[in-house]
Scaffold this motif. Structure first.
Motif, short mmCIF file in Angstrom:
data_model
loop_
_atom_site.label_atom_id
_atom_site.label_comp_id
_atom_site.label_asym_id
_atom_site.label_seq_id
_atom_site.Cartn_x
_atom_site.Cartn_y
_atom_site.Cartn_z
N ALA A 148 0.83 -1.10 0.02
CA ALA A 148 0.05 0.00 -0.20
C ALA A 148 0.83 1.27 -0.12
CB ALA A 148 -0.84 -0.01 1.19
N SER A 149 0.35 2.37 -0.48
CA SER A 149 1.07 3.49 -0.56
C SER A 149 1.31 4.12 0.91
CB SER A 149 0.18 4.75 -1.25
OG SER A 149 0.77 5.97 -1.08
N TRP A 150 2.44 4.19 1.67
CA TRP A 150 2.84 4.29 2.81
C TRP A 150 3.58 5.58 3.26
CZ3 TRP A 150 8.18 4.84 3.41
CH2 TRP A 150 8.75 4.08 2.54
N SER A 151 4.21 6.34 2.22
CA SER A 151 5.30 7.12 2.58
C SER A 151 4.63 8.53 3.25
CB SER A 151 6.08 7.59 1.40
OG SER A 151 6.91 8.66 1.97
N ARG A 152 3.53 8.85 3.14
CA ARG A 152 2.96 10.15 3.47
C ARG A 152 2.59 9.73 5.01
NH1 ARG A 152 -0.61 14.67 0.65
NH2 ARG A 152 -1.68 15.39 2.60
N VAL A 153 1.92 8.45 5.30
CA VAL A 153 1.64 8.11 6.81
C VAL A 153 3.01 8.06 7.66
CG1 VAL A 153 0.49 6.36 8.02
CG2 VAL A 153 -0.39 7.02 6.07
N LEU A 154 3.87 7.17 7.20
CA LEU A 154 5.06 6.82 7.71
C LEU A 154 6.15 7.66 8.04
CD1 LEU A 154 5.08 3.12 7.07
CD2 LEU A 154 4.28 4.16 9.09
N THR A 155 6.73 8.69 7.05
CA THR A 155 7.48 9.59 7.22
C THR A 155 7.56 10.57 8.40
OG1 THR A 155 7.72 9.68 4.69
CG2 THR A 155 8.37 11.61 5.77
N PRO A 156 6.35 11.02 8.97
CA PRO A 156 6.38 11.87 10.28
C PRO A 156 6.53 10.89 11.33
CG PRO A 156 4.27 12.36 8.78
CD PRO A 156 4.89 10.97 8.29
N THR A 157 6.66 9.67 11.40
CA THR A 157 6.74 8.75 12.49
C THR A 157 8.07 8.38 12.79
OG1 THR A 157 6.57 6.48 11.30
CG2 THR A 157 4.50 7.79 11.83
N GLU A 158 8.31 7.37 13.77
CA GLU A 158 9.58 6.80 14.07
C GLU A 158 9.91 5.78 13.18
OE1 GLU A 158 7.25 5.38 17.33
OE2 GLU A 158 6.79 6.55 15.91
N THR A 159 9.18 5.44 12.34
CA THR A 159 9.51 4.08 11.38
C THR A 159 10.71 4.29 10.67
OG1 THR A 159 7.14 3.60 11.34
CG2 THR A 159 8.60 2.82 9.63
N MET A 160 11.50 3.57 10.46
CA MET A 160 12.89 3.74 9.70
C MET A 160 12.84 2.82 8.36
SD MET A 160 14.50 5.76 11.71
CE MET A 160 16.19 5.81 11.88
N PHE A 161 12.13 1.72 8.37
CA PHE A 161 12.13 0.92 7.16
C PHE A 161 10.71 0.23 7.23
CE2 PHE A 161 16.83 0.91 8.44
CZ PHE A 161 17.33 1.10 7.15
N VAL A 162 10.51 0.29 5.62
CA VAL A 162 9.17 -0.55 5.65
C VAL A 162 9.50 -1.92 4.72
CG1 VAL A 162 7.01 -0.40 4.53
CG2 VAL A 162 7.75 1.64 5.70
N VAL A 163 8.89 -2.97 5.15
CA VAL A 163 9.02 -4.21 4.45
C VAL A 163 7.48 -4.71 3.91
CG1 VAL A 163 9.54 -6.70 4.84
CG2 VAL A 163 10.71 -5.03 6.07
N TYR A 164 7.32 -4.84 2.69
CA TYR A 164 6.48 -4.98 1.70
C TYR A 164 6.44 -6.02 0.78
CZ TYR A 164 9.03 -2.12 -1.27
OH TYR A 164 10.06 -1.52 -2.06
N PRO A 165 5.43 -6.79 0.37
CA PRO A 165 5.32 -7.76 -0.98
C PRO A 165 5.70 -6.81 -2.42
CG PRO A 165 3.24 -7.36 -0.14
CD PRO A 165 4.00 -6.85 0.82
N ARG A 166 6.69 -7.24 -3.16
CA ARG A 166 6.61 -6.86 -4.40
C ARG A 166 5.82 -7.34 -5.36
NH1 ARG A 166 12.66 -5.46 -5.75
NH2 ARG A 166 12.22 -6.88 -7.55
N THR A 167 5.66 -6.80 -6.53
CA THR A 167 4.86 -7.15 -7.55
C THR A 167 5.41 -8.33 -8.08
OG1 THR A 167 5.81 -5.96 -9.16
CG2 THR A 167 3.60 -5.17 -7.96
N ASP A 168 6.58 -8.69 -8.13
CA ASP A 168 7.44 -10.14 -8.79
C ASP A 168 7.06 -11.24 -7.95
OD1 ASP A 168 9.09 -9.21 -7.04
OD2 ASP A 168 10.77 -8.73 -8.29
N GLY A 169 6.77 -11.15 -6.59
CA GLY A 169 6.40 -12.21 -5.61
C GLY A 169 7.40 -11.89 -4.79
N ASN A 170 8.56 -11.44 -4.92
CA ASN A 170 9.64 -11.28 -3.87
C ASN A 170 9.03 -10.15 -2.78
OD1 ASN A 170 11.60 -13.17 -4.84
ND2 ASN A 170 11.75 -11.72 -6.66
N TRP A 171 10.23 -9.83 -1.98
CA TRP A 171 9.78 -8.92 -1.05
C TRP A 171 10.76 -7.76 -0.88
CZ3 TRP A 171 6.09 -8.66 2.90
CH2 TRP A 171 5.08 -9.77 3.02
#
Length: 289
Positions: free
Chosen positions: A199-222
């Motif tokens: 999901a689109s996440w940058s606008r939500v997580l940029t102002p927080t303490e989050t440093m990295f986001v892990v997510y499923p890629r469209t090619d089946g990898n992560w």
């Protein structure tokens, strides 16, 4: 039938987007282009002509002395902004959605129409190609009213399609943001957020303490991605280790110790692994390095 009146002759992005918005709201409306005051007075909705801004009477011009107001950010309204201000929340489906369309699409158009330089040139003599340039390309060489008229109505379906696309994009984006907020609120480790579905996440997580986001890629990898320090920049809060930069395959797997790691961007903001566990491990190593 509703009659929408705008001026004839050369056209700009602001009025063609304004008319596009109105046709999404009133798809069966008649479009009349004229500067004749009698015809202007006959319009149910008047856009970018007439020197009157009165939303209660559906008059949306900004050329009168003093203009038609400014946003809180100081950008004056042009006709596209005035029409979107009136109908945007209804058409986009909510306040946040309407605001996002305004920020991404309407504000730059309104700024350009009001003579405001929206971006700074970094190479002397060059400037960014704008949406205004794109729509004016339909009318290049239009030296008669007839040719300009034909160009306007050729460009209008493109403007409608653009507006529909942007509305659909922001609806999905706001839905994504609500989803990411829920994931963030439920996460024990807020420095590394795992999204089970991308999901689109940058606008939500940029102002927080989050440093990295892990997510499923469209090619089946992560993927594992570093979060920005602030919006509209390239600076990240934390990067992957310097000795991972540009590595792939066995080289990255060996140096990182993550067996299914297969990629790290040379700018060290993005890495990938074949599993969620692998991508998470890459993010955790970077976080603690």
């Amino acid at each position: 039938m509703i009659k929408i009146v705008t001026h004839n002759g050369h056209f700009h992005a602001d009025e063609i987007l304004a008319v596009a918005v109105l046709l999404i709201k009133y798809p069966d409306a008649e479009i009349v282009r004229s500067r004749d005051q009698e015809i202007i007075n006959s319009g149910d909705i008047v856009v970018d002509v007439g020197h009157v801004y009165n939303p209660e009477k559906f008059k949306f011009d900004h050329h009168q002395q003093g203009g038609a107001g400014k946003r809180e950010n100081g950008i004056p309204y042009a006709s596209s902004g005035l029409v979107w201000k009136q109908f945007g929340q209804e058409l986009a489906g909510g306040v946040e959605e309407a605001q996002l369309v305004d920020e991404t699409l309407i504000v730059p158009v309104d700024a350009e129409d009001n003579g405001i330089v929206f971006s700074k040139a970094i190479v002397e003599g060059l400037r960014e190609y704008s949406l205004g340039d794109f729509f004016e390309s339909f009318a290049k060489g239009a030296h008669t009213l007839e040719v300009a008229e034909a160009a306007f109505f050729k460009a209008l379906p493109v403007a409608i399609e653009l507006m529909r696309r942007e509305i659909n994009i922001v609806r999905r984006r706001v839905s994504d943001w609500n989803y990411v907020r829920k994931i963030y609120d439920k996460s024990d480790n807020k420095q590394v957020i795992i999204l089970p579905t991308y999901a689109s996440w940058s606008r939500v997580l940029t102002p927080t303490e989050t440093m990295f986001v892990v997510y499923p890629r469209t090619d089946g990898n992560w993927g594992a991605q570093a979060v920005l320090k602030k919006p509209n920049t390239f600076d990240r809060k934390k990067l992957f280790p310097e000795n991972w930069a540009g590595l792939s395959g066995d080289d990255l797997a060996k140096i990182s110790g993550v067996s299914d790691a297969f990629f790290c961007h040379r700018h060290r903001h993005l890495a990938g692994a074949k599993s969620m566990e692998g991508a998470l491990k890459l993010a955790e190593i970077a976080l603690n390095s």
